[in-house]
Design a protein around this motif. Structure first.
Motif, short mmCIF file in Angstrom:
data_model
loop_
_atom_site.label_atom_id
_atom_site.label_comp_id
_atom_site.label_asym_id
_atom_site.label_seq_id
_atom_site.Cartn_x
_atom_site.Cartn_y
_atom_site.Cartn_z
N LEU A 64 0.87 -1.36 0.19
CA LEU A 64 -0.11 -0.10 -0.22
C LEU A 64 0.81 1.49 0.14
O LEU A 64 0.88 2.55 -0.46
CB LEU A 64 -0.67 0.49 1.17
N LEU A 65 2.16 0.98 0.37
CA LEU A 65 3.04 2.90 1.03
C LEU A 65 3.39 2.84 -0.24
O LEU A 65 3.03 3.71 -1.01
CB LEU A 65 3.78 2.18 1.68
N ILE A 66 3.86 1.94 -0.91
CA ILE A 66 4.25 1.79 -2.01
C ILE A 66 3.45 2.60 -3.01
O ILE A 66 4.07 3.50 -4.98
CB ILE A 66 5.02 0.56 -3.22
N THR A 67 2.78 1.65 -3.27
CA THR A 67 1.43 2.12 -4.28
C THR A 67 0.93 3.69 -4.10
O THR A 67 0.60 4.43 -5.34
CB THR A 67 -0.28 1.19 -4.48
N GLN A 68 0.41 3.90 -2.99
CA GLN A 68 0.81 5.12 -2.17
C GLN A 68 1.56 6.63 -3.30
O GLN A 68 0.61 7.14 -3.68
CB GLN A 68 0.02 5.41 -0.83
N PHE A 69 2.83 5.81 -2.93
CA PHE A 69 3.79 6.93 -3.11
C PHE A 69 3.60 6.71 -5.04
O PHE A 69 3.77 7.82 -5.38
CB PHE A 69 5.14 5.83 -3.10
N VAL A 70 3.48 6.07 -5.90
CA VAL A 70 3.57 5.66 -7.77
C VAL A 70 2.08 6.62 -7.67
O VAL A 70 2.03 7.33 -8.06
CB VAL A 70 2.70 4.35 -7.92
N ALA A 71 1.18 6.21 -7.24
CA ALA A 71 -0.12 7.39 -7.27
C ALA A 71 0.10 8.37 -6.54
O ALA A 71 -0.84 8.94 -8.30
CB ALA A 71 -1.41 6.14 -6.25
N HIS A 72 0.22 9.01 -6.22
CA HIS A 72 0.08 10.85 -5.99
C HIS A 72 1.54 11.33 -7.01
O HIS A 72 1.13 11.73 -7.16
CB HIS A 72 1.42 10.84 -4.44
N SER A 73 2.79 10.93 -7.31
CA SER A 73 3.55 10.44 -8.25
C SER A 73 3.15 11.53 -9.94
O SER A 73 3.17 11.59 -10.70
CB SER A 73 4.42 9.64 -8.66
N LEU A 74 1.50 10.21 -9.93
CA LEU A 74 0.93 10.30 -10.86
C LEU A 74 -0.74 11.32 -11.25
O LEU A 74 -0.55 11.41 -12.04
CB LEU A 74 -0.04 8.98 -11.69
N THR A 75 -0.56 11.42 -10.25
CA THR A 75 -1.90 12.16 -9.76
C THR A 75 -1.25 13.49 -9.39
O THR A 75 -2.41 14.90 -9.87
CB THR A 75 -3.52 11.76 -8.86
N SER A 76 -0.50 14.16 -8.79
CA SER A 76 -0.36 15.31 -8.79
C SER A 76 -0.14 15.83 -9.49
O SER A 76 -0.76 17.26 -9.82
CB SER A 76 1.47 15.40 -8.12
N PRO A 77 0.88 15.12 -11.11
CA PRO A 77 0.87 16.34 -11.91
C PRO A 77 -0.28 16.81 -12.51
O PRO A 77 -0.74 17.57 -13.25
CB PRO A 77 2.04 15.31 -12.80
N LEU A 78 -1.37 15.21 -12.92
CA LEU A 78 -2.64 15.94 -13.46
C LEU A 78 -3.76 16.57 -12.51
O LEU A 78 -4.46 17.13 -12.99
CB LEU A 78 -3.54 14.46 -13.05
N ASP A 79 -3.50 17.19 -11.33
CA ASP A 79 -4.11 18.44 -10.11
C ASP A 79 -3.69 19.40 -10.79
O ASP A 79 -4.21 20.36 -11.37
CB ASP A 79 -3.99 18.01 -8.83
N GLU A 80 -2.29 19.50 -11.10
CA GLU A 80 -1.69 20.59 -11.98
C GLU A 80 -2.38 20.72 -13.22
O GLU A 80 -2.64 22.46 -13.79
CB GLU A 80 -0.31 20.82 -12.03
N MET A 81 -2.21 19.65 -14.08
CA MET A 81 -2.77 20.13 -15.76
C MET A 81 -4.19 20.50 -15.18
O MET A 81 -4.57 21.52 -15.68
CB MET A 81 -2.86 18.75 -16.32
N ASN A 82 -4.78 20.18 -14.66
CA ASN A 82 -6.70 20.55 -13.94
C ASN A 82 -6.69 21.86 -14.53
O ASN A 82 -7.69 22.34 -14.69
CB ASN A 82 -6.98 19.80 -12.99
N THR A 83 -5.74 22.63 -12.74
CA THR A 83 -5.58 23.66 -12.68
C THR A 83 -4.96 25.08 -13.56
O THR A 83 -5.99 25.30 -14.22
CB THR A 83 -4.64 24.50 -11.19
N VAL A 84 -4.33 24.53 -14.56
CA VAL A 84 -4.28 25.38 -15.76
C VAL A 84 -4.65 25.18 -16.83
O VAL A 84 -4.99 25.83 -16.98
CB VAL A 84 -2.74 24.36 -16.11
#
Length: 368
Positions: A64-84
């Motif tokens: 779960l910890l590894i999955t959370q780390f990978v998921a965060h690295s994938l979703t954080s730029p998507l949040d930034e793109m959504n804002t832009v």
């Protein structure tokens, strides 16, 4: 953008031809690591006789910890793109997405940034278009209104000179509208080419003679027509060989040569000389044209902007006597007409004044 590696590669282009950190690779690595962790803990449990439930809990927590780390690295730029993207939809074209990733999200970020650059440029051009057209239309409309008001109020009589002034302002409005229609056709791509073979010397001679006649006619009217009104500039034609022929659309080439001559005359010194040269190209019926003047020339830093719409140059007091500077559309239309032929137009090196070169490809050769 700063011009780093991400800025230099095109959207969708892998880094160095291979994308080493793609999302598929990361998800595959996540599965492999989860399996390795579970297998390792099971082996440890078998050797140390640890209860299986503890091993299962530890395995789930680690996965779960590894999955959370990978998921965060994938979703954080998507949040930034959504804002832009939301900012762009609201008209704010200054926001950009960080594109320092080496995966599909990095490509998407660069594509969004390129889109924002294009939208920002188009928005700037739209504002410049409205400002420039409003400025150009206001002057002749104000002049025409003043003339008509004076006639209606009885201040002046509707004599030949007064009506000539009104005609001058009407002609300028007509030229502005015609120019804008040309630009509209340019954007819509609805202007077909009507190519034919013609002799260059009599054709260019007619263009130069027409330019001189128009200049003389406008010089008899007050200045401010949007085109040159000078009669002190000498136009010279140099065609070699004299029997030179070309294959192009004569009407569009007329636009090119007339606008280049008009621009050269505007920038010429008193009693200057404008030369139009024509030479044979490298392919059958290809044509190379040059228009040279003796004016102040164009700074090299401005060469790439010369053919932009509404660009009037950065030279101090660039226009000679009898010129109001025009609309800054003539060279843009010349480039459009040359592009329709698949040719090239640009500023070339010159020891004096400005030198514009035009290359027209002529008639395409038939495949053997």
């Amino acid at each position: 953008m700063s011009g780093g590696p991400a800025a230099r590669r095109s959207p969708g282009e892998p880094w160095g031809g291979v994308r080493p950190f793609s999302i598929k690779t990361k998800l595959g690595a996540l599965v492999v690591i989860s399996v390795l962790i579970t297998t390792g803990l099971l082996m440890i449990a078998a050797r140390t006789e640890t209860e299986l439930r503890f091993i299962t809990v530890f395995s789930m927590i680690a996965t779960l910890l590894i999955t959370q780390f990978v998921a965060h690295s994938l979703t954080s730029p998507l949040d930034e793109m959504n804002t832009v993207a939301r900012s762009i939809s609201h008209g704010d074209y200054t926001r950009r997405v960080r594109d320092n990733r080496r995966d599909e999200l990095g490509d998407l970020a660069q594509t969004i940034n390129l889109m924002a650059d294009e939208l920002e440029a188009q928005d700037r051009q739209r504002k410049e278009l409205v400002a420039n057209v409003s400025h150009e239309l206001r002057t002749p409309i104000a002049g025409l209104r003043a003339v008509l008001e004076n006639i209606v109020d009885g201040v002046t009589q509707a004599d030949t000179e007064t009506m000539r002034t009104a005609l001058k302002q009407t002609e300028r409005l007509g030229r502005l509208v015609e120019t804008l229609l040309d630009l509209s056709r340019l954007d819509n791509g609805v202007v077909p080419l009507k190519k034919r073979r013609f002799e260059v010397w009599p054709y260019l001679s007619g263009v130069l003679k027409e330019a001189q006649m128009v200049s003389s006619a406008r010089a008899g009217i007050a200045s401010g027509s949007g085109s040159h009104t000078r009669t002190d500039v000498h136009l010279h034609l140099d065609v070699s060989p004299p029997e030179l022929t070309a294959h192009a659309d004569p009407e569009r080439i007329h636009q090119v040569v007339a606008n280049l001559i008009d621009n050269a005359v505007k920038h010429s010194p008193p009693h200057g000389r404008v030369t139009v040269k024509a030479r044979r190209g490298t392919t059958p019926d290809a044509l190379e044209l040059e228009v040279l003047d003796e004016g102040p020339g164009i700074p090299r830093t401005e060469w790439h902007r010369v053919f932009e719409r509404f660009n009037r140059g950065a030279v101090r007091a660039p226009h000679g006597p009898g010129s109001d500077g025009g609309t800054g559309l003539g060279l843009a239309i010349a480039r459009w007409a040359v592009d329709l032929h698949g040719g090239r137009i640009g500023v070339a090196e010159s020891t004096r004044g400005c030198r514009i070169q035009v290359t027209l490809p002529g008639e395409p050769s038939l495949p053997s």
